[in-house]
Structures are given as C-alpha cells and as structure tokens.
Design a protein around this motif. Structure first.
Motif, PDB file in Angstrom:
ATOM      1  N   ASP A 189      17.226 -12.587   9.463  1.00  0.00           N
ATOM      2  CA  ASP A 189      17.917 -11.346   9.808  1.00  0.00           C
ATOM      3  C   ASP A 189      16.934 -10.176   9.825  1.00  0.00           C
ATOM      4  OD1 ASP A 189      20.529 -12.511  10.025  1.00  0.00           O
ATOM      5  OD2 ASP A 189      20.630 -12.533   7.837  1.00  0.00           O
ATOM      6  N   ILE A 190      15.981 -10.191   8.905  1.00  0.00           N
ATOM      7  CA  ILE A 190      14.956  -9.137   8.881  1.00  0.00           C
ATOM      8  C   ILE A 190      14.087  -9.251  10.132  1.00  0.00           C
ATOM      9  CG2 ILE A 190      12.906  -8.270   7.693  1.00  0.00           C
ATOM     10  CD1 ILE A 190      14.264  -9.100   5.057  1.00  0.00           C
ATOM     11  N   ARG A 191      13.631 -10.458  10.433  1.00  0.00           N
ATOM     12  CA  ARG A 191      12.798 -10.645  11.636  1.00  0.00           C
ATOM     13  C   ARG A 191      13.527 -10.187  12.895  1.00  0.00           C
ATOM     14  NH1 ARG A 191      11.439 -15.756   9.173  1.00  0.00           N
ATOM     15  NH2 ARG A 191       9.392 -15.573   8.237  1.00  0.00           N
ATOM     16  N   ALA A 192      14.808 -10.513  12.984  1.00  0.00           N
ATOM     17  CA  ALA A 192      15.596 -10.150  14.162  1.00  0.00           C
ATOM     18  C   ALA A 192      15.803  -8.640  14.280  1.00  0.00           C
ATOM     19  CB  ALA A 192      16.946 -10.861  14.127  1.00  0.00           C
ATOM     20  N   SER A 193      15.595  -7.904  13.196  1.00  0.00           N
ATOM     21  CA  SER A 193      15.825  -6.462  13.213  1.00  0.00           C
ATOM     22  C   SER A 193      14.558  -5.645  13.462  1.00  0.00           C
ATOM     23  CB  SER A 193      16.446  -6.027  11.886  1.00  0.00           C
ATOM     24  OG  SER A 193      15.481  -6.063  10.845  1.00  0.00           O
ATOM     25  N   SER A 194      13.431  -6.285  13.721  1.00  0.00           N
ATOM     26  CA  SER A 194      12.154  -5.567  13.787  1.00  0.00           C
ATOM     27  C   SER A 194      12.134  -4.460  14.841  1.00  0.00           C
ATOM     28  CB  SER A 194      10.989  -6.522  13.992  1.00  0.00           C
ATOM     29  OG  SER A 194      11.078  -7.147  15.248  1.00  0.00           O
ATOM     30  N   GLU A 195      12.688  -4.690  16.012  1.00  0.00           N
ATOM     31  CA  GLU A 195      12.704  -3.652  17.044  1.00  0.00           C
ATOM     32  C   GLU A 195      13.672  -2.531  16.674  1.00  0.00           C
ATOM     33  OE1 GLU A 195      10.723  -3.122  19.664  1.00  0.00           O
ATOM     34  OE2 GLU A 195       9.599  -4.896  19.036  1.00  0.00           O
ATOM     35  N   ARG A 196      14.842  -2.899  16.205  1.00  0.00           N
ATOM     36  CA  ARG A 196      15.847  -1.888  15.863  1.00  0.00           C
ATOM     37  C   ARG A 196      15.337  -0.909  14.818  1.00  0.00           C
ATOM     38  NH1 ARG A 196      21.761  -2.666  13.027  1.00  0.00           N
ATOM     39  NH2 ARG A 196      22.231  -0.452  12.992  1.00  0.00           N
ATOM     40  N   TYR A 197      14.684  -1.432  13.789  1.00  0.00           N
ATOM     41  CA  TYR A 197      14.214  -0.583  12.698  1.00  0.00           C
ATOM     42  C   TYR A 197      12.728  -0.232  12.799  1.00  0.00           C
ATOM     43  CZ  TYR A 197      18.715  -1.770  10.651  1.00  0.00           C
ATOM     44  OH  TYR A 197      20.057  -1.928  10.426  1.00  0.00           O
ATOM     45  N   ASP A 198      12.085  -0.606  13.897  1.00  0.00           N
ATOM     46  CA  ASP A 198      10.658  -0.324  14.109  1.00  0.00           C
ATOM     47  C   ASP A 198       9.836  -0.728  12.886  1.00  0.00           C
ATOM     48  OD1 ASP A 198       8.356   0.462  15.436  1.00  0.00           O
ATOM     49  OD2 ASP A 198       8.541   2.567  14.841  1.00  0.00           O
ATOM     50  N   ASN A 199      10.067  -1.938  12.434  1.00  0.00           N
ATOM     51  CA  ASN A 199       9.352  -2.484  11.289  1.00  0.00           C
ATOM     52  C   ASN A 199       8.778  -3.836  11.711  1.00  0.00           C
ATOM     53  OD1 ASN A 199       9.157  -1.569   8.337  1.00  0.00           O
ATOM     54  ND2 ASN A 199       9.355  -3.775   8.205  1.00  0.00           N
ATOM     55  N   HIS A 200       7.483  -3.880  11.954  1.00  0.00           N
ATOM     56  CA  HIS A 200       6.838  -5.058  12.520  1.00  0.00           C
ATOM     57  C   HIS A 200       5.863  -5.629  11.492  1.00  0.00           C
ATOM     58  CE1 HIS A 200       8.484  -3.661  16.342  1.00  0.00           C
ATOM     59  NE2 HIS A 200       8.127  -2.462  15.929  1.00  0.00           N
ATOM     60  N   TYR A 201       6.159  -6.843  11.029  1.00  0.00           N
ATOM     61  CA  TYR A 201       5.304  -7.457  10.011  1.00  0.00           C
ATOM     62  C   TYR A 201       3.978  -7.883  10.608  1.00  0.00           C
ATOM     63  CZ  TYR A 201       9.183  -7.008   6.893  1.00  0.00           C
ATOM     64  OH  TYR A 201      10.179  -6.471   6.130  1.00  0.00           O
ATOM     65  N   HIS A 202       2.955  -7.864   9.750  1.00  0.00           N
ATOM     66  CA  HIS A 202       1.573  -8.075  10.172  1.00  0.00           C
ATOM     67  C   HIS A 202       0.868  -8.962   9.133  1.00  0.00           C
ATOM     68  CE1 HIS A 202      -2.414  -6.942  11.676  1.00  0.00           C
ATOM     69  NE2 HIS A 202      -2.755  -6.758  10.425  1.00  0.00           N
ATOM     70  N   ALA A 203       0.221 -10.013   9.593  1.00  0.00           N
ATOM     71  CA  ALA A 203      -0.543 -10.867   8.674  1.00  0.00           C
ATOM     72  C   ALA A 203      -1.812 -10.127   8.246  1.00  0.00           C
ATOM     73  CB  ALA A 203      -0.896 -12.185   9.346  1.00  0.00           C
ATOM     74  N   SER A 204      -2.026 -10.014   6.947  1.00  0.00           N
ATOM     75  CA  SER A 204      -3.205  -9.318   6.430  1.00  0.00           C
ATOM     76  C   SER A 204      -3.842 -10.154   5.331  1.00  0.00           C
ATOM     77  CB  SER A 204      -2.832  -7.941   5.876  1.00  0.00           C
ATOM     78  OG  SER A 204      -3.933  -7.384   5.180  1.00  0.00           O
ATOM     79  N   SER A 205      -4.985 -10.732   5.627  1.00  0.00           N
ATOM     80  CA  SER A 205      -5.695 -11.503   4.602  1.00  0.00           C
ATOM     81  C   SER A 205      -6.203 -10.583   3.491  1.00  0.00           C
ATOM     82  CB  SER A 205      -6.847 -12.295   5.227  1.00  0.00           C
ATOM     83  OG  SER A 205      -7.768 -11.415   5.848  1.00  0.00           O
ATOM     84  N   VAL A 206      -6.525  -9.341   3.832  1.00  0.00           N
ATOM     85  CA  VAL A 206      -6.976  -8.373   2.820  1.00  0.00           C
ATOM     86  C   VAL A 206      -5.871  -8.141   1.794  1.00  0.00           C
ATOM     87  CG1 VAL A 206      -7.668  -5.963   2.446  1.00  0.00           C
ATOM     88  CG2 VAL A 206      -8.596  -7.247   4.391  1.00  0.00           C
ATOM     89  N   TRP A 207      -4.633  -7.945   2.264  1.00  0.00           N
ATOM     90  CA  TRP A 207      -3.508  -7.694   1.354  1.00  0.00           C
ATOM     91  C   TRP A 207      -3.146  -8.956   0.573  1.00  0.00           C
ATOM     92  CZ3 TRP A 207      -1.966  -3.663  -0.984  1.00  0.00           C
ATOM     93  CH2 TRP A 207      -0.704  -3.566  -1.564  1.00  0.00           C
ATOM     94  N   GLN A 208      -3.185 -10.111   1.221  1.00  0.00           N
ATOM     95  CA  GLN A 208      -2.889 -11.359   0.527  1.00  0.00           C
ATOM     96  C   GLN A 208      -3.869 -11.607  -0.599  1.00  0.00           C
ATOM     97  OE1 GLN A 208      -2.825 -14.133   3.799  1.00  0.00           O
ATOM     98  NE2 GLN A 208      -0.630 -13.877   4.122  1.00  0.00           N
ATOM     99  N   THR A 209      -5.148 -11.326  -0.345  1.00  0.00           N
ATOM    100  CA  THR A 209      -6.176 -11.492  -1.364  1.00  0.00           C
ATOM    101  C   THR A 209      -5.948 -10.516  -2.519  1.00  0.00           C
ATOM    102  OG1 THR A 209      -7.786 -12.248   0.259  1.00  0.00           O
ATOM    103  CG2 THR A 209      -8.673 -11.384  -1.809  1.00  0.00           C
ATOM    104  N   GLU A 210      -5.569  -9.287  -2.190  1.00  0.00           N
ATOM    105  CA  GLU A 210      -5.285  -8.276  -3.222  1.00  0.00           C
ATOM    106  C   GLU A 210      -4.150  -8.718  -4.125  1.00  0.00           C
ATOM    107  OE1 GLU A 210      -5.285  -4.679  -5.421  1.00  0.00           O
ATOM    108  OE2 GLU A 210      -6.828  -5.587  -4.165  1.00  0.00           O
ATOM    109  N   LEU A 211      -3.057  -9.185  -3.533  1.00  0.00           N
ATOM    110  CA  LEU A 211      -1.902  -9.598  -4.331  1.00  0.00           C
ATOM    111  C   LEU A 211      -2.156 -10.874  -5.107  1.00  0.00           C
ATOM    112  CD1 LEU A 211       1.109  -8.792  -1.979  1.00  0.00           C
ATOM    113  CD2 LEU A 211       0.161  -7.412  -3.842  1.00  0.00           C
ATOM    114  N   ALA A 212      -3.042 -11.737  -4.616  1.00  0.00           N
ATOM    115  CA  ALA A 212      -3.349 -12.987  -5.305  1.00  0.00           C
ATOM    116  C   ALA A 212      -3.962 -12.727  -6.676  1.00  0.00           C
ATOM    117  CB  ALA A 212      -4.276 -13.848  -4.462  1.00  0.00           C
ATOM    118  N   GLY A 213      -4.556 -11.558  -6.860  1.00  0.00           N
ATOM    119  CA  GLY A 213      -5.168 -11.217  -8.139  1.00  0.00           C
ATOM    120  C   GLY A 213      -4.176 -10.751  -9.182  1.00  0.00           C
ATOM    121  N   ASP A 214      -2.911 -10.586  -8.808  1.00  0.00           N
ATOM    122  CA  ASP A 214      -1.894 -10.115  -9.757  1.00  0.00           C
ATOM    123  C   ASP A 214      -1.466 -11.180 -10.739  1.00  0.00           C
ATOM    124  OD1 ASP A 214      -2.023  -7.720  -8.511  1.00  0.00           O
ATOM    125  OD2 ASP A 214      -0.039  -7.784  -7.602  1.00  0.00           O
TER     126      ASP A 214
END
Length: 163
Positions: A138-163
């Motif tokens: 449902d979130i994916r289907a709403s990306s255009e309506r809410y102008d919220n487009h998910y983006h793969a980020s290895s930098v962010w994934q690496t940052e969160l992996a340290g938590d």
C-alpha cells in the motif's frame, strides 16, 4: 505564499498524534489543504532505537528538519550529518535522504515541506501498516500520490547496520 491563506493554529492538546513504529510518533500540525499549499508540517518524536525514515526523495518539495531536542542523523545524498538541538537543514527536491536518531539518542524534530504537499494521509497509512491494517505494498502504491519515492542507499544501510 498565498497572502489570503488563513492562519493555522494547532494547540498541543488537540494535535493528532500517530504511531508509525514501535519507537516513533508523528504529531500532525499543518497539511497543505489548511495552508492553501504553502507548507506542510509535523513533529517527529523518535525514541532510542527508532529506525526513522528509510532513504527516499520528493520530486516537488523541499523538506526541512529543525531539531527541537536530542540528536538526529540525516542522510543527504551520499553523506551523513548529525544534527543537534537547534540545528536546521533543508533537503531540496530529488535529493535522496533519510533520518533517524543518533545511536543511543532520541530526537524531537520539527519537519516541514514547502510548497505544501498532501502528507497527513501518508502518515496515517504508515500507522495503519504499523498496526497491521495495511501492508508495505500500500505504501509502494502511494508513492506518486504522496510524492514519496524510496531509494536504495548503501550508505544509509551501512550506517544503520552499526546500531
């Protein structure tokens, strides 16, 4: 800004608060329909361990973060900055970004978009997903309506992996 837009007054005791995760709350302040498109604003309360928001971007609005208390990590493209109380950052359209409290910290953040965009429906959808009343599709289907487009980020994934 539209000079004929009425003032928006939200009293703390009457603001709608949503739970979008086990460790985070969103307090709804002003949506685009109430500001005639000038801005949208909310307060994000991120407790210790909150994953915050995953990497994403918006195509039409600048998003702003003002840290009211605590410490916030923010992905800005390919770099991560840490904001403390009183710090402010703007994220222009199309720049991938994400945010979460700094490790071992909490963050209380005023978040605003300009021009305003329909966000309250999106936040309510996030709460429904958290409660099991909707799913990630449902979130994916709403990306255009809410102008919220998910983006793969290895930098962010690496940052969160340290938590």
């Amino acid at each position: 800004m539209n000079a004929s837009a009425p003032p928006v007054l939200v009293r703390a005791g009457s603001a709608e608060t949503l739970q979008d995760g086990a460790a985070s709350l969103i307090t709804l302040l002003a949506d685009s329909d109430g500001t005639r498109g000038a801005l949208t604003a909310n307060r994000a309360t991120l407790h210790k361990g909150s994953p915050g928001a995953p990497a994403h971007f918006h195509t039409r609005a600048t998003e702003m973060f003002f840290v009211l208390g605590g410490s916030l990590r923010v992905l800005l493209g390919e770099r991560i900055v840490t904001l403390g109380t009183g710090d402010f950052v703007t994220v222009p359209p199309r720049l991938p970004h994400a945010f979460a409290p700094a490790r071992g910290e909490e963050a209380d953040v005023l978040v605003a978009f300009t021009p305003g965009m329909d966000r309250f429906g999106y936040y309510r959808l996030l709460e429904r997903v958290y409660r099991g009343e909707a799913d990630v599709e449902d979130i994916r289907a709403s990306s255009e309506r809410y102008d919220n487009h998910y983006h793969a980020s290895s930098v962010w994934q690496t940052e969160l992996a340290g938590d």
